[in-house]
Scaffold this motif. Sequence first.
Motif, PDB file in Angstrom:
ATOM      1  N   SER A 326       0.813  -1.216   0.000  1.00 47.69           N
ATOM      2  CA  SER A 326       0.000   0.000   0.000  1.00 47.69           C
ATOM      3  C   SER A 326       0.845   1.264   0.000  1.00 47.69           C
ATOM      4  O   SER A 326       0.373   2.330  -0.414  1.00 47.69           O
ATOM      5  N   LEU A 327       2.095   1.177   0.464  1.00 50.19           N
ATOM      6  CA  LEU A 327       2.924   2.373   0.512  1.00 50.19           C
ATOM      7  C   LEU A 327       3.212   2.878  -0.899  1.00 50.19           C
ATOM      8  O   LEU A 327       3.111   4.077  -1.175  1.00 50.19           O
ATOM      9  N   LEU A 328       3.560   1.964  -1.794  1.00 48.19           N
ATOM     10  CA  LEU A 328       3.774   2.355  -3.191  1.00 48.19           C
ATOM     11  C   LEU A 328       2.461   2.768  -3.837  1.00 48.19           C
ATOM     12  O   LEU A 328       2.391   3.791  -4.552  1.00 48.19           O
ATOM     13  N   ALA A 329       1.421   2.008  -3.615  1.00 48.62           N
ATOM     14  CA  ALA A 329       0.125   2.319  -4.220  1.00 48.62           C
ATOM     15  C   ALA A 329      -0.363   3.695  -3.805  1.00 48.62           C
ATOM     16  O   ALA A 329      -0.986   4.420  -4.608  1.00 48.62           O
ATOM     17  N   ALA A 330      -0.087   4.088  -2.562  1.00 43.12           N
ATOM     18  CA  ALA A 330      -0.566   5.368  -2.049  1.00 43.12           C
ATOM     19  C   ALA A 330      -0.001   6.544  -2.835  1.00 43.12           C
ATOM     20  O   ALA A 330      -0.669   7.569  -3.012  1.00 43.12           O
ATOM     21  N   ALA A 331       1.238   6.407  -3.306  1.00 42.37           N
ATOM     22  CA  ALA A 331       1.853   7.495  -4.070  1.00 42.37           C
ATOM     23  C   ALA A 331       1.137   7.729  -5.394  1.00 42.37           C
ATOM     24  O   ALA A 331       1.226   8.824  -5.970  1.00 42.37           O
ATOM     25  N   PHE A 332       0.403   6.728  -5.871  1.00 49.94           N
ATOM     26  CA  PHE A 332      -0.283   6.846  -7.159  1.00 49.94           C
ATOM     27  C   PHE A 332      -1.793   7.048  -7.001  1.00 49.94           C
ATOM     28  O   PHE A 332      -2.526   7.044  -7.987  1.00 49.94           O
ATOM     29  N   VAL A 333      -2.248   7.228  -5.761  1.00 48.38           N
ATOM     30  CA  VAL A 333      -3.646   7.624  -5.548  1.00 48.38           C
ATOM     31  C   VAL A 333      -3.783   9.087  -5.928  1.00 48.38           C
ATOM     32  O   VAL A 333      -3.038   9.949  -5.441  1.00 48.38           O
ATOM     33  N   ASP A 334      -4.711   9.393  -6.807  1.00 42.52           N
ATOM     34  CA  ASP A 334      -4.874  10.762  -7.296  1.00 42.52           C
ATOM     35  C   ASP A 334      -5.535  11.623  -6.220  1.00 42.52           C
ATOM     36  O   ASP A 334      -6.737  11.529  -5.977  1.00 42.52           O
ATOM     37  N   THR A 335      -4.729  12.462  -5.577  1.00 42.87           N
ATOM     38  CA  THR A 335      -5.234  13.379  -4.553  1.00 42.87           C
ATOM     39  C   THR A 335      -5.374  14.796  -5.086  1.00 42.87           C
ATOM     40  O   THR A 335      -5.669  15.717  -4.326  1.00 42.87           O
ATOM     41  N   GLY A 336      -5.135  14.955  -6.396  1.00 38.80           N
ATOM     42  CA  GLY A 336      -5.177  16.281  -6.977  1.00 38.80           C
ATOM     43  C   GLY A 336      -3.859  17.021  -6.871  1.00 38.80           C
ATOM     44  O   GLY A 336      -3.752  18.176  -7.308  1.00 38.80           O
ATOM     45  N   GLU A 337      -2.851  16.369  -6.309  1.00 41.86           N
ATOM     46  CA  GLU A 337      -1.532  16.977  -6.142  1.00 41.86           C
ATOM     47  C   GLU A 337      -0.580  16.452  -7.221  1.00 41.86           C
ATOM     48  O   GLU A 337      -0.793  15.367  -7.773  1.00 41.86           O
ATOM     49  N   PRO A 338       0.495  17.184  -7.501  1.00 42.94           N
ATOM     50  CA  PRO A 338       1.494  16.680  -8.444  1.00 42.94           C
ATOM     51  C   PRO A 338       2.112  15.379  -7.936  1.00 42.94           C
ATOM     52  O   PRO A 338       2.245  15.169  -6.723  1.00 42.94           O
ATOM     53  N   LEU A 339       2.481  14.508  -8.866  1.00 43.95           N
ATOM     54  CA  LEU A 339       3.054  13.217  -8.490  1.00 43.95           C
ATOM     55  C   LEU A 339       4.291  13.351  -7.599  1.00 43.95           C
ATOM     56  O   LEU A 339       4.408  12.611  -6.608  1.00 43.95           O
ATOM     57  N   PRO A 340       5.229  14.256  -7.865  1.00 42.26           N
ATOM     58  CA  PRO A 340       6.393  14.372  -6.971  1.00 42.26           C
ATOM     59  C   PRO A 340       6.012  14.679  -5.519  1.00 42.26           C
ATOM     60  O   PRO A 340       6.671  14.210  -4.588  1.00 42.26           O
ATOM     61  N   GLU A 341       4.945  15.447  -5.322  1.00 41.73           N
ATOM     62  CA  GLU A 341       4.502  15.764  -3.964  1.00 41.73           C
ATOM     63  C   GLU A 341       3.958  14.518  -3.272  1.00 41.73           C
ATOM     64  O   GLU A 341       4.207  14.293  -2.081  1.00 41.73           O
ATOM     65  N   ARG A 342       3.228  13.712  -4.024  1.00 42.61           N
ATOM     66  CA  ARG A 342       2.700  12.467  -3.449  1.00 42.61           C
ATOM     67  C   ARG A 342       3.830  11.479  -3.150  1.00 42.61           C
ATOM     68  O   ARG A 342       3.829  10.812  -2.113  1.00 42.61           O
ATOM     69  N   VAL A 343       4.802  11.394  -4.050  1.00 47.37           N
ATOM     70  CA  VAL A 343       5.930  10.487  -3.849  1.00 47.37           C
ATOM     71  C   VAL A 343       6.759  10.915  -2.649  1.00 47.37           C
ATOM     72  O   VAL A 343       7.276  10.077  -1.896  1.00 47.37           O
ATOM     73  N   ALA A 344       6.878  12.217  -2.417  1.00 47.19           N
ATOM     74  CA  ALA A 344       7.684  12.708  -1.297  1.00 47.19           C
ATOM     75  C   ALA A 344       7.169  12.194   0.041  1.00 47.19           C
ATOM     76  O   ALA A 344       7.950  11.998   0.980  1.00 47.19           O
ATOM     77  N   ARG A 345       5.856  11.972   0.147  1.00 49.50           N
ATOM     78  CA  ARG A 345       5.304  11.492   1.427  1.00 49.50           C
ATOM     79  C   ARG A 345       5.818  10.101   1.807  1.00 49.50           C
ATOM     80  O   ARG A 345       5.811   9.731   2.976  1.00 49.50           O
ATOM     81  N   VAL A 346       6.228   9.338   0.806  1.00 55.25           N
ATOM     82  CA  VAL A 346       6.688   7.973   1.089  1.00 55.25           C
ATOM     83  C   VAL A 346       8.199   7.833   0.878  1.00 55.25           C
ATOM     84  O   VAL A 346       8.729   6.726   0.942  1.00 55.25           O
ATOM     85  N   THR A 347       8.860   8.964   0.633  1.00 57.36           N
ATOM     86  CA  THR A 347      10.307   8.931   0.391  1.00 57.36           C
ATOM     87  C   THR A 347      11.008  10.039   1.166  1.00 57.36           C
ATOM     88  O   THR A 347      11.389   9.851   2.313  1.00 57.36           O
ATOM     89  N   ALA A 348      11.157  11.212   0.561  1.00 58.62           N
ATOM     90  CA  ALA A 348      11.967  12.282   1.147  1.00 58.62           C
ATOM     91  C   ALA A 348      11.411  12.785   2.473  1.00 58.62           C
ATOM     92  O   ALA A 348      12.180  13.006   3.430  1.00 58.62           O
ATOM     93  N   ASN A 349      10.103  12.998   2.558  1.00 55.01           N
ATOM     94  CA  ASN A 349       9.534  13.511   3.812  1.00 55.01           C
ATOM     95  C   ASN A 349       9.769  12.545   4.965  1.00 55.01           C
ATOM     96  O   ASN A 349      10.081  12.956   6.088  1.00 55.01           O
ATOM     97  N   ALA A 350       9.592  11.257   4.679  1.00 50.31           N
ATOM     98  CA  ALA A 350       9.820  10.248   5.716  1.00 50.31           C
ATOM     99  C   ALA A 350      11.277  10.226   6.141  1.00 50.31           C
ATOM    100  O   ALA A 350      11.600  10.169   7.340  1.00 50.31           O
ATOM    101  N   ALA A 351      12.182  10.268   5.169  1.00 51.74           N
ATOM    102  CA  ALA A 351      13.606  10.261   5.478  1.00 51.74           C
ATOM    103  C   ALA A 351      13.990  11.482   6.306  1.00 51.74           C
ATOM    104  O   ALA A 351      14.726  11.380   7.304  1.00 51.74           O
TER     105      ALA A 351
END
Length: 402
Positions: A326-351
């Motif tokens: 689900s962590l990977l899938a969550a980055a591709f859930v369309d929240t209306g935000e740009p993809l890099p912003e969604r990916v950051a929640r499971v990568t850079a922001n967490a780090a």
Amino acid sequence: MTESVADGTDTIGTPADTAAERSLAVRNGRVITPDSVVEGGVRIEGDRIVAVGDVDGDAETVIDADGRYVMPGLVDLHGDDIESHLYPRSGARVSTPMALSSSDRANVAAGITTKFHAISFELDESQNRSPELAGELTDAITGADSLLADHRLHARCEVTQPDSVDAVLEVLANGDADLVSVMTHIPGKGQFRDIDAFREYYEESANHTAEEAEEMIAERCDVPMATVRDRIERVVDRAHDAGVVTASHDDEAPEEVDRLADTGVDITEYPITLETAQRAAERGLTTAMGAPNLVRGESQWGNLASGDAIDAGVVDVLVADYHPPSLLAAAFVDTGEPLPERVARVTANAADAVGFGDRGRLAAGCRADVVVVDSEPTPTVTRAIVGGKPAYRADGTAGGER
């Protein structure tokens, strides 16, 4: 020693002591950078990324992404899925090394390259949890040297139980934890705000009778709140003395967030209400929500939905919780935000939340944790590179390699 992929085959065959000379290029992909999605790839030398975008393909190993997404390896700050590997069926225990190894492979296959195992220092037979088992898992995680991912310890401390508090303080003294969270699983509070729901949950478990559930309710409700708060303060103070980031679990009200922020807690996990999450944002805490919650569209317990919290702009990090895919899938859930912003929640922001600024983004100088992802029909990892080494390949779906 040769590099190994999850299916057991050898790949490059580069000795570990010559890692600095190893070069690898991922090309022909859609690269998710911190700011945008660009056509191109990533070049790696040793364990570091040296170029992103239009990269030189003159490398020892070249991977063709074949138009797929190329993104940073995921950073999971809270995953307790190792419990399902340890007990694949209630009462059916496998060895700790086997559980850790299978969890390692499953997480890398899900794109998770830095894994914080959320180990519960808690006596709860219904969940096969105890401070003793937590100590055994701690030793296995901190002592492992042949796993694919980078494994870290997230020590979860049940502060209603003095033995659990003592065990976590010992872990901190030994320097074994990279993240510590405090939790109070008290009936009528947090996840189990409804005492009847707590009673039903434990009565339906395979390991508790109705009488034992009532004893647990009485025992946990008998701890004075002043004692709970004193234990939280002790754990947080010791963690900060050790340079370890701290989190709280299932915060249920803005006032609780204020108390915890004043104590020094850095992260709030799974705030129960939107008002609580908003107060955490106001206080400058990092807010982490469950990726399965977002993917499923609701909280398992009827609490705050991750999607609603994202819409309100109060979610910094998503975590795998009990389901790594689900962590990977969550980055591709369309929240209306740009993809890099969604990916950051499971990568850079967490780090960044735990001070691991060397990873979670595709940029020169960063640790070379990279995954190639096929986003349709469901996000799936076709290749994973951990610390510059090929670690996983899904044959039949991945791009070519030479």
